[in-house]
Design a protein around this motif. Structure first.
Motif, mmCIF file in Angstrom:
data_model
loop_
_atom_site.group_PDB
_atom_site.id
_atom_site.type_symbol
_atom_site.label_atom_id
_atom_site.label_comp_id
_atom_site.label_asym_id
_atom_site.label_seq_id
_atom_site.Cartn_x
_atom_site.Cartn_y
_atom_site.Cartn_z
ATOM 1 N N MET A 180 62.969 60.856 -5.220
ATOM 2 C CA MET A 180 63.690 59.847 -4.438
ATOM 3 C C MET A 180 64.412 58.876 -5.357
ATOM 4 S SD MET A 180 60.750 59.093 -1.650
ATOM 5 C CE MET A 180 61.354 58.593 -0.062
ATOM 6 N N GLY B 167 68.657 58.368 -5.891
ATOM 7 C CA GLY B 167 69.270 57.088 -5.519
ATOM 8 C C GLY B 167 68.735 56.447 -4.259
ATOM 9 N N ALA B 168 67.469 56.734 -3.904
ATOM 10 C CA ALA B 168 66.863 56.001 -2.786
ATOM 11 C C ALA B 168 66.581 54.575 -3.248
ATOM 12 C CB ALA B 168 65.569 56.669 -2.346
ATOM 13 N N THR B 169 66.760 53.619 -2.375
ATOM 14 C CA THR B 169 66.478 52.233 -2.755
ATOM 15 C C THR B 169 64.962 52.023 -2.783
ATOM 16 O OG1 THR B 169 66.552 51.512 -0.466
ATOM 17 C CG2 THR B 169 68.596 51.367 -1.704
ATOM 18 N N ASP B 170 64.544 51.027 -3.554
ATOM 19 C CA ASP B 170 63.114 50.727 -3.659
ATOM 20 C C ASP B 170 62.510 50.435 -2.289
ATOM 21 O OD1 ASP B 170 63.156 51.158 -6.303
ATOM 22 O OD2 ASP B 170 62.793 49.088 -6.928
ATOM 23 N N PHE C 34 63.476 51.563 0.616
ATOM 24 C CA PHE C 34 63.345 52.795 1.399
ATOM 25 C C PHE C 34 62.054 53.514 1.026
ATOM 26 C CE2 PHE C 34 63.938 57.273 2.217
ATOM 27 C CZ PHE C 34 64.494 57.276 3.479
#
Lengths: 229, 273
Positions: free
Chosen positions: B184, B188-191, B193
């Motif tokens: 993740m 590039g998933a945000t923290d 998310f």
């Protein structure tokens, strides 16, 4: 695409200089091999691009973003413009081929319709359309790496970064992977590939950047591998 | 999220809530006693009724006095009997004798005047003793102060333990999903998310533990309330409504907050990629 100027990275805990005096420009659509002995700094080079580590000195921009001054919360958006592939594939064993690829879009909250379309597209590109229901352990190494490639490109990155993608594969399968890379590259994606595969580098005649002891010792267009193994 | 960890969280929160309730009730008692503006002036034995009348008159003219009531020995006995309730054994021991003195109950306008007034009254010859419960109040304040310090320490300890339990439980889930988390991060998933499912798990643990603790706290308080009502009727327990509602909400919020903190702690290391 990638701009590095006087880049330097020292690892705090050991004090070793991982990279020093790195000057480099990679343009859109280039295909670059990163070669050099193990421990020379290739991995650090890749980690800098992904901002897994932050350089100590110099200038580094990726896709027009200032990677050094970037705040932590912008890092995910930097990474969305980059696709990454590893030697060990890093697939999720309990997800199917389709789910593994779709996962990369779900976690950046892409709309569902777009996910379906893009995943089918990239599975077509890597030639695994008919295996979308398989789990990773039902696939060969080459197929697993193709799933990883599909996952890396499904969000349309401008740069594809591959860290020894053929390291675990036999020569024939490696060439299948390189064919896919060429296809992706032809579509305009910049490719940066760290490798120890002499034959591939020598046959492909692409730009070769050699790193030794943390320094760039060679940067040639249509270069050769230059090491014995 | 296992039954074991939820019940441990519940036990911690239960004790946390119990101590809060205890401290608050003792505080209330101390305040109650302190605000009493009443002095009991006990008269010596065999004092002339006239002399008592005179004193009553003097007190009435004193500054800050609201009211003075004369209580004879029989009335004092009646009140005493009422207060004892079912505990008739003391009365039986007395065997119809009445050891209680006559007294004047002096009500004052301001609690601040109690001490000086009592000291003045003490000086009269016919006065055996002028009591206003100062020693009781002081003792009570000592106890609450101690309990507050002790309780606060214990609360911190328990909060720490709850935090530890929750963060450890979440750590197991995080560890089982570390590969997923790493991927993740790479795509590039945000923290946030990545964080929220774990945060939710921690908060649900705190919520469940809090609800279980609340059930037992409610039952316990009702039990204590009825016990005290039967035996120590003069003890002013804070009424369960709305007190217990506040306590319950407080316990649940504390649980959820600790849960959220616990999962944040256990995720921190895994988010740094």
């Amino acid at each position: 695409m990638i701009h590095m100027k006087n880049l330097k990275k020292i690892y705090d805990d050991t004090g070793t200089i991982a990279l020093e005096n790195i000057n480099l420009d990679v343009k859109k659509g280039e295909f670059v091999f990163l070669v050099g002995p193990s421990g020379a700094g290739k991995s650090t080079f890749i980690k800098l691009l992904l901002r897994e580590v932050v350089p100590d000195e110099g200038v580094l921009t990726v896709n027009g973003r200032d990677v050094i001054r970037m705040s932590k919360k912008d890092v995910p958006y930097l990474r969305r413009g980059l696709g990454v592939i590893f030697q060990d594939y890093r697939l999720l064993p309990d997800k199917t081929v389709y789910e593994n690829v779709a996962f990369a879009m779900q976690v950046i909250e892409a709309p569902r319709r777009l996910i379906q379309r893009n995943v089918n597209n990239v599975l077509e590109i890597v030639g695994l359309r008919d295996k979308y229901k398989c789990f990773p352990n039902q696939l060969s190494g080459g197929e697993q790496q193709r799933v990883a490639i599909a996952r890396a490109i499904v969000n349309n990155p401008t740069i594809l970064i591959a860290d020894e993608p053929t390291g675990n594969l036999d020569p024939e399968t490696s060439w299948e992977i390189m064919d896919i890379f060429l296809k992706i590259n032809a579509a305009g994606t910049t490719i940066l590939m760290a490798t120890h595969d002499k034959e591939i580098v020598n046959v492909m005649k692409k730009r070769v950047i050699a790193i030794e002891d943390g320094h760039i010792v060679r940067d040639e267009m249509r270069g050769r591998y230059g090491y014995e193994n | 999220m296992s039954l074991a960890s939820v019940s441990t969280v519940a036990v911690s929160l239960f004790i946390l809530g119990m101590f809060t309730m205890l401290v608050l009730n003792l505080n209330k008692l101390a305040e109650n006693l302190e605000s009493q503006v009443q002095i009991n002036v006990y008269i010596k034995e065999d004092v002339n009724r006239e002399d008592i009348k005179d004193l009553e008159g003097i007190i009435k003219d004193m500054q800050g006095v609201e009211n003075v009531t004369y209580v004879d020995r029989e009335t004092a006995m009646e009140t005493f009997k009422k207060r004892l309730g079912d505990q008739t054994s003391i009365l039986e021991a007395l065997e119809d004798t009445n050891p209680l003195p006559e007294s004047l109950v002096v009500e004052l306008k301001e609690p601040a005047m109690v001490q000086t007034a009592a000291e003045t009254l003490q000086k009269y010859d016919i006065v055996e003793e002028a009591k206003y419960g100062q020693d009781v109040i002081e003792h009570l304040f000592d106890i609450t102060r101690l309990l507050r310090i002790f309780g606060f320490g214990l609360m911190l300890l328990l909060a720490g333990a709850t935090l530890f339990i929750i963060s450890n439980t979440i750590r197991l889930t995080v560890f089982a999903r570390r590969k997923e988390i790493a991927i993740m991060k790479y795509v590039g998933a945000t923290d946030w998310f990545i964080r929220w499912p774990f945060l939710l798990e921690g908060m649900v643990m705190g919520l469940c533990g809090g609800i279980i603790a609340d059930i037992f706290l409610q039952l316990g308080y009702a039990e204590v309330e009825s016990k005290i009502y039967n035996t120590l009727a003069f003890f002013p327990l804070i009424p369960a409504d709305p007190f217990m509602t506040y306590i319950s909400i407080g316990v649940i919020i504390t649980g959820m907050f600790i849960g959220a903190m616990g999962s944040t702690i256990s995720l921190k290391r895994f988010l740094e990629v």
